[in-house]
Write an enzyme that holds these catalytic residues in place. Structure first.
Site, PDB file in Angstrom:
ATOM      1  N   ARG A 143       0.866  -1.174   0.000  1.00  0.00           N
ATOM      2  CA  ARG A 143       0.000   0.000   0.000  1.00  0.00           C
ATOM      3  C   ARG A 143       0.908   1.230   0.000  1.00  0.00           C
ATOM      4  NH1 ARG A 143      -1.885  -3.562   4.010  1.00  0.00           N
ATOM      5  NH2 ARG A 143      -3.955  -4.425   3.586  1.00  0.00           N
ATOM      6  N   LYS A 167      -1.714  -2.999   8.089  1.00  0.00           N
ATOM      7  CA  LYS A 167      -2.886  -2.616   8.875  1.00  0.00           C
ATOM      8  C   LYS A 167      -2.932  -3.429  10.158  1.00  0.00           C
ATOM      9  CE  LYS A 167      -5.999  -0.954   5.238  1.00  0.00           C
ATOM     10  NZ  LYS A 167      -7.314  -1.126   4.590  1.00  0.00           N
ATOM     11  N   HIS A 242      -2.888   3.226  -5.953  1.00  0.00           N
ATOM     12  CA  HIS A 242      -3.249   1.848  -5.625  1.00  0.00           C
ATOM     13  C   HIS A 242      -3.174   0.930  -6.849  1.00  0.00           C
ATOM     14  CE1 HIS A 242      -4.526  -0.082  -1.956  1.00  0.00           C
ATOM     15  NE2 HIS A 242      -5.435  -0.791  -2.589  1.00  0.00           N
ATOM     16  N   ARG A 245      -0.522  -1.774  -7.033  1.00  0.00           N
ATOM     17  CA  ARG A 245      -0.827  -2.879  -6.116  1.00  0.00           C
ATOM     18  C   ARG A 245      -1.763  -3.877  -6.799  1.00  0.00           C
ATOM     19  NH1 ARG A 245      -1.235  -4.360  -0.567  1.00  0.00           N
ATOM     20  NH2 ARG A 245      -3.334  -4.844   0.177  1.00  0.00           N
ATOM     21  N   HIS A 268      -3.716  -9.107   3.333  1.00  0.00           N
ATOM     22  CA  HIS A 268      -5.154  -9.226   3.601  1.00  0.00           C
ATOM     23  C   HIS A 268      -5.362 -10.214   4.740  1.00  0.00           C
ATOM     24  CE1 HIS A 268      -6.254  -7.993  -0.806  1.00  0.00           C
ATOM     25  NE2 HIS A 268      -6.012  -6.948  -0.038  1.00  0.00           N
ATOM     26  N   TYR A 277      -9.981 -10.603  -7.006  1.00  0.00           N
ATOM     27  CA  TYR A 277      -9.231 -10.812  -8.247  1.00  0.00           C
ATOM     28  C   TYR A 277      -9.598 -12.104  -8.976  1.00  0.00           C
ATOM     29  CZ  TYR A 277      -6.265  -7.194  -6.259  1.00  0.00           C
ATOM     30  OH  TYR A 277      -5.814  -6.019  -5.725  1.00  0.00           O
TER      31      TYR A 277
END
Length: 291
Positions: A143, A167, A242, A245, A268, A277
């Site tokens: 990110r 995150k 983004h 990515r 994730h 995806y």
């Protein structure tokens, strides 16, 4: 309601270790929802109330993605209240999120990526830095917020990987290819010292990528330089910070990488997020089935 939103925000910050940006987005969504309830007690909120609120957002012209995010905020809020024994039932539990994941951003082709990565003028210190940033972003799928916070110590040039704090302050290891390693190594040795020396207060700079004034690169700064290279390369698809990515994940999956590995590299926590995806893999899946 305001007190409960504050409690929930504290829970996200202390226990979930969510980023300030995430907490701010949750608070914004929940305050908008609270205003719609017009003083109604949380315990009396029904599924119909939430559905009515979501419909009103759509009628106001908000995108499907924004409506889906609002529902996610509301679901998380009521889940917290149920876990904390302040409510028995989650009125948002049965509501399905709008199917926004099907709409992927424009994907850069391999040719577009190649042209973009070759755009910086590596005869200049700025070009060497920008080349390194673009290469590392495409090679790792970071990110942008993770990219600008990288420090030199997070990279292992010999083995070829970097450690990144994503995150929820979760650390992950991401491999890097030789092209990106060489670009970053060139920047660290030949260009970064130039930027460091330009800082007037003489303080140490921890960030890997820094500006011509000797400070850490910002999201806005990276977006501005990326936009310039996209225009220079005459790329027709819409490109945001983004986009690289997404290109990273798409190109890996198209060439045989498994979804779980891509999930881990993207950071994730839930594989369902990575499944955005999977619909691009129809052709490859048919070939595998044929074999």
């Amino acid at each position: 309601m305001e007190e409960l939103i504050q409690e929930f925000s504290d829970y996200l910050r202390i226990e979930k270790r969510s980023s300030p940006h995430t907490i701010s987005a949750y608070r914004r969504d929940l305050k908008r929802f609270s205003a719609e309830l017009s003083g109604k007690l949380v315990g009396s909120v029904s599924t119909a109330d939430i559905r009515k609120f979501l419909i009103s957002l759509k009628n106001q012209g908000l995108s499907t993605a924004s409506v889906a995010r609002s529902l996610s905020s509301i679901k998380s809020f009521f889940n917290y209240l149920c876990q904390d024994k302040q409510l028995q039932n989650n009125p948002a539990e049965t509501l399905e999120s709008p199917n926004s994941w099907r709409k992927l951003p424009d994907i850069l082709s391999l040719n577009d990526v190649d042209i973009l990565l070759k755009s910086p003028n590596t005869d200049s210190n700025i070009g060497i830095r920008d080349k390194a940033m673009l290469e590392i972003l495409y090679a790792t799928g970071l990110r942008v917020s993770e990219l600008i916070k990288l420090t030199v110590s997070q990279l292992d040039f010999e083995v070829g990987y970097l450690r990144v704090l994503g995150k929820g302050r979760k650390e992950r290891i991401v491999p890097i290819g030789n092209l990106a390693i060489n670009a970053v190594n060139n920047y660290v040795i030949n260009s970064r010292p130039f930027f460091v020396s330009s800082r007037k207060d003489g303080q140490k700079v921890d960030e890997l990528f820094i500006t011509r004034r000797g400070y850490g690169m910002t999201r806005q700064g990276f977006w501005k330089l990326l936009k310039g290279y996209v225009n220079q390369a005459q790329i027709r698809v819409r490109v945001s910070p983004h986009t690289l990515r997404h290109a990273f994940a798409t190109h890996l999956l198209e060439r045989g990488a498994d979804l779980r590995s891509v999930q881990q590299m993207l950071g994730h926590s839930d594989i369902s997020t990575t499944q955005i995806y999977t619909h691009i893999l129809g052709k490859r899946m048919l070939e595998i089935h044929k074999q």
